[in-house]
Design an enzyme around this catalytic site. Structure first.
Site, mmCIF file in Angstrom:
data_model
loop_
_atom_site.group_PDB
_atom_site.id
_atom_site.type_symbol
_atom_site.label_atom_id
_atom_site.label_comp_id
_atom_site.label_asym_id
_atom_site.label_seq_id
_atom_site.Cartn_x
_atom_site.Cartn_y
_atom_site.Cartn_z
ATOM 1 N N HIS A 99 41.679 34.103 47.974
ATOM 2 C CA HIS A 99 42.343 34.423 46.812
ATOM 3 C C HIS A 99 42.035 33.518 45.565
ATOM 4 O O HIS A 99 41.569 33.947 44.554
ATOM 5 C CB HIS A 99 43.831 34.190 47.000
ATOM 6 C CG HIS A 99 44.777 34.171 45.812
ATOM 7 N ND1 HIS A 99 45.428 35.459 45.715
ATOM 8 C CD2 HIS A 99 44.990 33.578 44.747
ATOM 9 C CE1 HIS A 99 46.131 35.237 44.808
ATOM 10 N NE2 HIS A 99 46.060 34.064 44.218
ATOM 11 N N GLU A 100 41.755 32.065 45.903
ATOM 12 C CA GLU A 100 41.496 31.161 44.628
ATOM 13 C C GLU A 100 40.047 31.639 44.433
ATOM 14 O O GLU A 100 39.566 31.376 43.184
ATOM 15 C CB GLU A 100 41.481 29.778 45.411
ATOM 16 C CG GLU A 100 42.973 29.475 45.406
ATOM 17 C CD GLU A 100 44.104 29.800 44.653
ATOM 18 O OE1 GLU A 100 43.708 29.702 43.553
ATOM 19 O OE2 GLU A 100 45.118 29.995 44.864
ATOM 20 N N HIS B 103 40.043 33.970 41.589
ATOM 21 C CA HIS B 103 40.234 33.115 40.457
ATOM 22 C C HIS B 103 38.822 32.565 39.894
ATOM 23 O O HIS B 103 38.512 32.764 38.689
ATOM 24 C CB HIS B 103 41.397 32.329 40.428
ATOM 25 C CG HIS B 103 42.848 32.984 40.388
ATOM 26 N ND1 HIS B 103 43.342 33.888 39.553
ATOM 27 C CD2 HIS B 103 43.666 32.700 41.481
ATOM 28 C CE1 HIS B 103 44.560 34.061 39.913
ATOM 29 N NE2 HIS B 103 44.799 33.382 41.093
ATOM 30 N N GLU C 231 44.909 37.487 37.822
ATOM 31 C CA GLU C 231 45.594 37.803 39.506
ATOM 32 C C GLU C 231 44.962 38.958 39.877
ATOM 33 O O GLU C 231 45.119 39.362 41.145
ATOM 34 C CB GLU C 231 47.219 37.863 39.165
ATOM 35 C CG GLU C 231 47.940 37.824 40.375
ATOM 36 C CD GLU C 231 47.890 36.645 41.087
ATOM 37 O OE1 GLU C 231 47.428 35.573 40.559
ATOM 38 O OE2 GLU C 231 48.330 36.534 42.468
#
Lengths: 489, 489
Positions: free
Chosen positions: B254-255, B258, B284
């Site tokens: 997830h990170e 980003h 997101e």
């Protein structure tokens, strides 16, 4: 709000921003991804721009005209603010920017020249750095001594002539001591491989024994050991060499001396102009007394031998005196940073004389290598073999740090004075050191030196702690006694 | 220098300083010694002061009046500068300072109230934060919708009414999907202990497979996973739970979504106003498509199963479909951050409705807990058992982040659209994923979304990448198809 209050509020914010800039420097040496270097250059330059604008803010001049000091602390803060403001305003912004620009490139040029053993490749850059620092020194000196003006950045109030007299008394006795030691048999060096994780674990233990507060600091690996930050965030770095655990252990104790000075300043002074070490010389006195007079004492070495055997098993030495000789080994070498207590100052004194001659113009940049090599042969008794072992060994001149070197030896002289006073105050010190108990020694330094921060000037700080005027005599007496015993002179 | 050049030089320096402030935040969560917290507060406040002064510098207004945009890039930069300047100047400095002061304390009050399961202890603080944000929203809205003005900080150009329509279409189908799944047997969860060093090693491998450039980033442990920085210094954090390796692996992916957005912006935009992700929603969309549509796809899960068995040995599951069910497990739970793809948006939609009611005044702070619990029971089918599992679970409102929550679901909606377009562009995607080859998918996202930074507005960015106007339909279709297969609906 009085003018003093305004000044202090402004100074406090500036100091907080200076801490941020310092932490950015720490990050660069420890954590920054390698691909971030160019972007980091812009970030650091932007921070420097902010700090420069704050330090030359004309409101400071107005406030200083009207500010009054109700007590000693306020007077000391005003002294520091006045000094910083005067210096920031004497150097034209264009000159400051040019120095920043040239020295940021010069470090790379120096590193390449050193790698290539090519002095000539570095000389044009060095000539430019010397010329810029001469110009800056003239701007700062306003007709006075140019080298003193540069020195004052690192050691407020110090004069080259006074240091010259002190160092002049140091040099012949150090050269004789060195010559006497050279005629004696060499002590054993450690042998074997030393697990790096065990080195780091022991180095953390030593840091805490020497009083480093890990709740307000941390230890990381970096290419060079250094200490960064003030107050409640003071970080040190270390490095490990599998063949030489002393590199890690003693460099950490050295940095812990610097860090303790910053951590132990009176909390009331936090983020104020006096809330940090008063000068490079006094800073170095703390790092050197931790590293040498304390951690390299035969008494402490005996204790450390036991801990090293616990940590590494057989280290090739079992006798405490033999181990004390190993941690105080004096051997021929070219490199200042690898030098022992006896020869270290000979390295520094030589750089002090050479850089004064460069700044005064008595020594041309193209004659530097010859002058270095002549002086080295005279003081050390053998010849420089290549430039990376000679005049290209240190980074300092490439980044314009002329005036910095003498603070190393001044720090050693101060450490000698403080050590004499400490021994008088704690007659049982050797018993404490032999138990690995540093609390008495570091507590005395904390109370008498560290907690005062920059409340007093550098020399006044040491004099107040010792109760006598600093001189080179205690250091020489200490070195001759210690190495006389270790080497059976 | 044209006015545009002046603006850009100023903006570039501001952006560099913002990066420094961001890195200070990263340090605080990863490296800072615990005893440094109070001092760090002063340092961060000083940096915020510098940034605020720069962002409200009246010269920006003068330059903006005269600046002309020669091309799209310049027009986009001017758009961003104009927007930031207008916002910075609409909020009185005293209000901004009061919000900073109150929210810095409020986070601690919230954490204590959550630990004590004591909603009443948090309500006075929450009431103050809501009142301050209402005041800020009014200042920003200038007569327009107050919630929209707050939302605009995180999602430029978005309107609550439009989101409400989108989310209104999402909610009933998600509730039905959830209910259908609840009637099916629960898939197996992983069992056993998962070595933390092996989790971190595998997480680094996954980060690189997903395109994270470790030469311009780093992964450290922290209490919460987050991503920080832009351009060539973009860092992520992760955490490990010995019982749940998915926590570490999927939060890192997830990170990395980003981080990839920030790392992959066109290098020409570095440290300019468009040189970063355009909005929280589009950000997101990248983190969620990496984490869910890609890394939780059955095809990729089959590959990951093999790597997990290499890393951890027997993990209690050997069948790829069973493993795909395990990484997509839908189970009753109270906590948004631990939620699966189906239920996650139900959490967010509920917070969106509640925070709009708080800001409009339709919901009094003292009625929040009852409103939360009612809505939770309606959407999730069971009752909240205690406040830490209910209205005290998220930090956001304590720090004043009203307007932020909806960007999570908007990001999921955008991820659904981008996933549909990606599948069309790469019909063989599942074969690539089954080989652990993410280069096609991340390359498509880099080219079509990430490299443009903030060149276009958020919605325009997604629309340009997809070739159709964003709507909730692709996300719903994807979720119903995927979970229909996994759960035999």
């Amino acid at each position: 709000m009085t003018a003093y209050d305004d000044l202090m509020a402004h100074a406090r914010e500036t100091e907080a921003l200076a801490q941020v800039a310092g932490r950015l420097g720490w990050d660069q040496e420890t954590m920054m991804p390698r691909g971030a270097a160019a972007q980091r250059g812009e970030e650091s330059a932007a921070m420097e721009g902010v700090l420069h604008a704050r330090r030359t803010d004309p409101r400071i001049g107005d406030w200083l005209e009207r500010a009054e000091a109700p007590d000693d602390v306020a007077a000391a803060n005003l002294r520091e603010i006045r000094r910083a403001y005067a210096r920031a305003n004497k150097v034209p912004a264009s000159l400051a920017a040019e120095i920043a620009r040239v020295t940021s490139v010069a470090q790379g040029t120096w590193a390449q020249a050193r790698a290539d053993e090519d002095v000539a490749a570095f000389l044009p850059t060095l000539a430019r750095v010397v010329a810029l620092r001469q110009e800056e020194g003239q701007a700062l000196a306003g007709g006075g001594d140019v080298y003193d003006a540069l020195l004052d950045d690192y050691e407020p109030g110090a004069k080259a002539a006074e240091l010259d007299a002190m160092f002049g008394a140091l040099r012949p006795r150090l050269v004789s001591l060195r010559e006497a030691i050279r005629e004696r048999p060499q002590p054993e060096a450690l042998s074997g491989k030393f697990d790096e994780a065990a080195q780091l674990a022991l180095t953390r233990e030593l840091a805490e024994i020497f009083g480093y507060d890990m709740a307000r600091g941390r230890i990381d690996k970096a290419v060079h050991p250094f200490c960064s930050g003030s107050g409640n965030d003071v970080r040190v770095t270390t490095r490990t060499d599998p063949a030489d655990p002393f590199n890690c252990l003693y460099s950490t104790i050295h940095e812990v001396g610097h860090a303790s000075y910053e951590q132990n300043v009176d909390p009331d002074y936090l983020l104020t102009p006096i809330g940090r070490g008063v000068s490079m010389g006094v800073h170095e006195s703390q790092s050197r007394i931790y590293e040498n007079q304390l951690a390299r004492s035969p008494a402490f070495a005996g204790w450390l031998l036991g801990r090293m055997r616990d940590a590494f098993g057989d280290i090739g030495i079992t006798d405490p005196m033999e181990f004390a000789r190993a941690v105080n080994r004096v051997s021929d070498g070219y490199i200042r940073t690898e030098s022992d207590e006896v020869q270290y100052n000979l390295h520094v004194l030589m750089r002090f004389d050479l850089e004064r001659a460069l700044i005064s113009g008595d020594l041309a940049v193209e004659d530097l290598e010859a002058a270095w090599n002549d002086r080295f042969a005279a003081d050390f008794g053998f010849a420089v073999d290549r430039p990376s072992n000679g005049c290209l060994q240190d980074v300092h001149w490439s980044v314009g740090l002329m005036g910095y070197f003498p603070t190393y030896s001044l720090g050693n002289v101060y450490a000698g004075c403080l050590h004499e006073a400490l021994r008088k105050a704690r007659p049982g010190l050797d018993d404490e050191l032999a138990r690995g108990d540093l609390s008495g020694a570091t507590g005395w330094l904390r109370e008498n030196v560290q907690r005062h921060g920059a409340l007093r000037g550098p020399r006044e700080t040491v004099q107040a702690a010792c109760g006598f005027a600093p001189s080179e005599a205690p250091l020489l007496d200490y070195l001759e006694a210690k190495f006389g015993t270790l080497y059976d002179l």
